[in-house]
Design a protein around this motif. Structure first.
Motif: not given
Lengths: 316, 246
Positions: B212-213, B234, B1-3, B45-47, B215-217, B85
């Motif tokens: 929420g995130c 994830k 994953m990158k930003n 929060l991200r979409r 990416f699995g957190a 992301l």
């Protein structure tokens, strides 16, 4: 970690020295794996892993998440692999990517469950602290029920403390930090009760109860209706509670609630926090703790701070 | 994953309440069915938005305006940038042998976009999927021609009968002779797909959940499967047919 020649970020939390006060909060960092793929998590002070119960749990039905202005509501309901899963699978994984002591967040639905899970996790070498979560707003029995009444809070704290002390000779008497709920009239009253019952430290605060309603359906957004509100919007609430509690107790406080930049860390410490947890911010910017740790020295310089520990409670 | 800060190359309406945004891309390897998570100014929060198509230099996403976030997103103009992301989620594995010679690809409404990238990848591997798309009405239809330009047969169903067959995707498709199927759309459609398709046929379903995130957190989007709890962001959003508990 010494950020530069002049700045020292080290703090001491219940007898263990942290390189810096930054601690990802339980429930926002899993067991570290997702973040260890992004940066070296050894730069952290420590991290608090996902709240662990006696048996594995799926948690609450979905939707579990709702957005708010400057924050979010969650109602995950303690989904976790259970204490056996954590000891047999997660802790060995953690040891591959994290060489410091980790904070073990413990939850339960009965006094016996808290005692058992805390006791077993405290015997694990990698565990530095037990963080007793008596403040989860998202489960119907247990959780917050223990954290909203001073007598109940003292009862569970005392029982866990006694169990930890009983395993001293096996190295299992780890410091006991109790994580408190803000959903009470006076959090400092609960804090004092926990201190008297033997807590070595306190984490303030867990999420604030709240909800959202979907106007299209006319129903609550999340399946469990009411959840826990977190994010930058609750920073002032957390600061106020840390400040007030700092005046009533002698044990160290870990500040938690809405922290998302180095300035928030400084405020939290000046209010009275020794360690500072970062929660919801990790979910939006997974590199946030790394960025805060890297930016702290320049913020310390800006405000003429040489030793971070010197500002703890400085606003009083 | 990158930003990344991705440049907005274009952002235009392509159907009723439906927009296509093309973003700059750095060549990071992507799979069909994966998604990006977008940070919008003024929203916490991200979409999460599924990837419709991509090449070395661009990523195309298609989104419906369903709330305040996507309403704000439609006002973003080319030349600006957005924080994303990526890549997120497992995506479809187009190398799976069970796909066979005659897969069917079925998309409904907001579930249509990821099926385009999937079809392009399937075609690139020499397969010729039959495409079935469902929309509420012809006003909300998009990308029919783009699917046909891949050289594929496309059947369309609209709920109001304003285009193609009146009804649902399941009124159009038949499982005769198909070797496998892929589907993404509203949960009712996914359930109907499961009951329509013959038991022995392999299928891959892409699910949507409030995240929420991404990416699995946070465990915000977990679902129970026959192989235990899985995070839609994830271990999903694509689940195999046999693991899904309806």
């Amino acid at each position: 970690m010494v950020g530069s020649d002049r700045t020292n970020m080290k703090v001491e939390l219940c007898g263990i020295t942290l390189d810096n006060p930054i601690i990802p909060a339980s429930g926002t960092f899993g067991f570290g794996r997702e973040f260890a793929e992004l940066y070296d998590i050894n730069i952290l002070g420590t991290f608090s892993f996902k709240g662990t119960t006696g048996k594995n749990r799926f948690g609450n039905p979905t939707p579990r998440i709702a957005e708010c202005t400057e924050g979010m509501i969650n109602s995950v309901g303690l989904e976790n692999p259970g204490v056996d899963g954590v000891i047999n699978e997660e802790l060995p994984e953690i040891s591959k990517m994290f060489n410091k002591s980790v904070m073990a967040n413990v939850s339960g639905f009965s006094l016996e469950e808290y005692v058992e899970v805390a006791g077993r996790l405290a015997l694990q070498k990698q565990v530095g602290w037990i963080e007793l979560n008596i403040s989860c707003p998202n489960v119907h029995r247990g959780g917050m029920a223990f954290g909203t009444d001073p007598k109940e809070a003292a009862r569970v704290t005392g029982a866990v403390k006694k169990a930890l002390e009983a395993q001293s000779s096996d190295g299992g008497n780890k410091p006991l930090i109790v994580k408190l709920s803000p959903n009470v009239t006076d959090i400092s009253e609960i804090a004092v009760a926990c201190e008297i019952a033997g807590a070595d430290g306190l984490t303030l605060i867990n999420t604030v109860q709240g909800m959202r309603i979907d106007l299209k359906t006319g129903r609550p957004v999340i399946a469990n209706k009411i959840g826990g509100f977190s994010g930058p919007a609750i920073l002032p609430i957390a600061l106020g509670m840390v400040y007030r509690t700092y005046e009533k107790v002698k044990i160290p406080i870990v500040g938690c609630g809405g922290v998302s930049c180095p300035e928030d860390v400084l405020e939290m410490m000046m209010a009275g926090a020794t360690g500072v947890q970062v929660g919801a911010a990790n979910l939006v910017n997974p590199w946030i703790c790394q960025e805060i740790i890297e930016a702290l020295p320049s913020q310390m310089k800006k405000y003429g701070i040489e030793n971070l520990r010197d500002i703890i409670g400085g606003a009083h | 994953m990158k930003n990344r800060k991705a440049e907005i190359i274009s952002n235009r309406q392509i159907a009723e309440n439906t927009y296509e945004m093309i973003l700059s891309h750095d060549g990071t390897e992507l799979k069909p069915g994966q998604f990006i998570n977008i940070k919008l100014e003024g929203f916490f929060l991200r979409r999460p938005i599924s990837i419709c198509d991509w090449d070395e230099k661009t990523i195309t996403i298609i989104y419906k305006t369903v709330g305040r976030g996507t309403e704000a997103m439609k006002r973003y103009v080319s030349g600006g940038s957005i924080d994303i992301l990526l890549p997120l989620g497992n995506g479809y594995d187009v190398s799976d042998e069970r796909i066979g010679q005659k897969p069917i690809v079925v998309g409904g409404g907001a579930g249509v976009p990821p099926m385009f990238g999937l079809c392009r990848e399937l075609v690139a591997r020499g397969s010729k999927p039959l495409v079935v798309l469902g929309f509420r009405s012809s006003k909300e239809m998009f990308y029919i021609e783009k699917f046909r330009e891949l050289g594929l047969e496309v059947a369309v169903a609209t709920e109001d009968g304003s285009y193609g067959v009146k009804g649902f995707v399941t009124d159009v498709l038949s499982d005769s002779e198909c070797t496998s199927f892929f589907t993404c759309g509203p949960e009712g459609m996914l359930k109907a797909m499961d009951s329509t398709m013959g038991r022995g046929i392999s299928g891959w379903f892409s699910f949507e959940e409030r995240m929420g995130c991404g990416f699995g957190a946070c465990m915000g989007c977990s679902c129970e499967t026959r192989y235990g709890s899985k995070r839609i962001c994830k271990e999903g959003p694509v689940l195999e047919r046999e693991e899904i508990i309806w």
